[in-house]
Motif scaffolding. Structure first.
Motif, PDB file in Angstrom:
ATOM      1  N   GLU A   4       0.825  -1.209   0.000  1.00 49.84           N
ATOM      2  CA  GLU A   4       0.000   0.000   0.000  1.00 49.84           C
ATOM      3  C   GLU A   4       0.856   1.254   0.000  1.00 49.84           C
ATOM      4  N   LEU A   5       1.952   1.227   0.750  1.00 52.05           N
ATOM      5  CA  LEU A   5       2.826   2.392   0.796  1.00 52.05           C
ATOM      6  C   LEU A   5       3.418   2.681  -0.580  1.00 52.05           C
ATOM      7  N   LYS A   6       3.881   1.651  -1.272  1.00 55.03           N
ATOM      8  CA  LYS A   6       4.442   1.853  -2.610  1.00 55.03           C
ATOM      9  C   LYS A   6       3.402   2.423  -3.564  1.00 55.03           C
ATOM     10  N   ARG A   7       2.186   1.897  -3.515  1.00 54.98           N
ATOM     11  CA  ARG A   7       1.130   2.418  -4.392  1.00 54.98           C
ATOM     12  C   ARG A   7       0.885   3.900  -4.115  1.00 54.98           C
ATOM     13  N   PHE A   8       0.891   4.257  -2.831  1.00 54.36           N
ATOM     14  CA  PHE A   8       0.672   5.655  -2.481  1.00 54.36           C
ATOM     15  C   PHE A   8       1.815   6.528  -2.994  1.00 54.36           C
ATOM     16  N   LEU A   9       3.046   6.117  -2.752  1.00 55.20           N
ATOM     17  CA  LEU A   9       4.195   6.908  -3.190  1.00 55.20           C
ATOM     18  C   LEU A   9       4.197   7.113  -4.694  1.00 55.20           C
ATOM     19  N   ASP A  10       3.736   6.107  -5.431  1.00 54.67           N
ATOM     20  CA  ASP A  10       3.697   6.221  -6.881  1.00 54.67           C
ATOM     21  C   ASP A  10       2.641   7.221  -7.348  1.00 54.67           C
ATOM     22  N   ARG A  11       1.681   7.536  -6.495  1.00 51.84           N
ATOM     23  CA  ARG A  11       0.627   8.500  -6.858  1.00 51.84           C
ATOM     24  C   ARG A  11       1.001   9.934  -6.502  1.00 51.84           C
ATOM     25  N   VAL A  12       2.019  10.114  -5.665  1.00 58.12           N
ATOM     26  CA  VAL A  12       2.398  11.462  -5.244  1.00 58.12           C
ATOM     27  C   VAL A  12       3.197  12.136  -6.361  1.00 58.12           C
ATOM     28  N   PRO A  13       2.823  13.337  -6.773  1.00 61.95           N
ATOM     29  CA  PRO A  13       3.593  14.033  -7.816  1.00 61.95           C
ATOM     30  C   PRO A  13       5.051  14.217  -7.411  1.00 61.95           C
TER      31      PRO A  13
END
Length: 358
Positions: free
Chosen positions: A172-181
């Motif tokens: 989940e953390l990786k998915r979130f980081l990939d969404r942050v500009p």
């Protein structure tokens, strides 16, 4: 002569105290400090020996930066030295981040409740907090991603979270980081990294390697038992790391702290044995409170969270009377550090005598 006295910055009026109401020990008897997430055990023997040797040189200034420690951290983590930064605890590095990376009017997204330094650092810089409520006791990463707007300059993220002890896990953390500009800085606080041993536990240092917008913070205060010496470190890509070093207080990490941290880094077997004892006590404590009918979320830290709602302050006061000093988040819950077996036994017995169980 003017009758007016100097006035502090108006922004300080809206900044909360770091610990709004420290618990008060009873007038007599033993008290147990279970409100600051301290390690219940003394520093490792090798660290104590290093402290003693370094104390003999306290007539001399330490280095402007703790270069020996930075070099040791870089080698241990297998990162370039230019990626390593240090400070007087991770809180000190947060202040460097606020000075170096935030401007008035910037928005900063973080979960709430979370680390109590977040609103302080943000407001001190004149930036605007954007607080995203937890889902249950866990970060709502979907809502946090949706809260990122054109004025967002930074995201602050605890993994595991303080004060609830919960974690989102690597995927989940990786998915979130990939969404942050890419232009938004993400600060990942891993103060409890050593206690989070699950198979899906993320490693922020590995995540930072191909993410130039990620800063990862860790500390020697918790697992290493050096809270009183104030020393922490972080990793970031060189441009950001250099900016943060420019905002560091010169000589901010003492020689004693540096030498103790160096010794502790080299005593990993002893460290892991001590961490194992603390996590075993954490699970014993959680199981005992669960048997009382209390809901206690799983923790990946050295503390437990009791979501007591409106009863939190009443229960905290009752614990104070028995010398159990816990961190009360009024109307929400209690954060309780895993203490010595003696303190934990007293906590179990005291909570067992209180009703209603939650």
């Amino acid at each position: 002569m003017s009758s007016h006295s100097p006035s502090p910055r108006a922004v300080l009026d809206g900044i909360p105290a770091y610990v709004p109401k420290p618990p008060q020990p009873p007038a007599t008897g033993t008290s147990h400090r279970l409100f600051l997430n301290e390690n219940p055990y003394p520093p490792l023997p090798s660290a104590l020996a290093a402290i003693s040797r370094a104390a003999a040189r306290t007539n001399l200034y330490p280095g402007i930066f703790p270069d020996q420690l930075a070099d040791a951290v870089a080698r241990k983590l297998e990162v370039p030295l230019s990626h390593v930064l240090t400070g007087p605890g991770s809180v000190g590095i947060y202040q460097q981040i606020g000075q170096a990376m935030l401007s008035p009017g910037d928005e900063v997204v973080y979960a709430w409740p979370s680390f109590e330094a977040f609103p302080i650092v943000v407001r001190m810089a004149g930036a605007v907090p954007v607080e995203v409520p937890l889902t249950g006791e866990t970060h709502d990463l979907e809502a946090m991603a949706a809260a990122i707007r054109p004025r967002t300059a930074m995201v602050l993220l605890c993994e595991p979270n303080n004060p609830t002890g919960t974690a989102v896990g690597a995927a989940e953390l990786k998915r979130f980081l990939d969404r942050v500009p890419g232009h938004v800085l993400v600060v990942l606080d891993e103060a409890y990294f050593e206690f989070y041993r699950a198979p899906d536990a993320p490693d922020g240092v590995e995540l930072h390697r191909d993410r130039p917008n990620l800063v990862v913070l860790r500390t020697f205060s918790k697992a290493y038992g050096l809270a009183g010496l104030r020393v922490g470190y972080g990793v970031a890509h060189p441009e950001i790391a250099e900016a943060l070093r420019k905002c560091a207080v010169p000589c901010g990490v003492s020689r004693i702290a540096e030498q103790a941290a160096l010794a502790a880094l080299n005593a990993e077997d002893e460290l892991l044995e001590q961490v194992g004892r603390i996590t075993a006590e954490r699970e014993r404590l959680r199981e005992a409170l669960g048997a009382q009918g209390r809901r206690v979320p799983p923790s990946a830290t050295n503390f437990l969270w009791l979501p007591l709602g409106k009863d939190s302050s009443t229960v905290a006061a009752a614990l104070e009377q028995r010398g159990l000093l816990v961190r009360d988040f009024p109307g929400t819950g209690l954060r309780i550090t895993v203490g010595s077996p003696e303190a934990n036994d007293l906590l179990i017995a005291t909570l067992g005598g209180l009703t209603p169980a939650r």
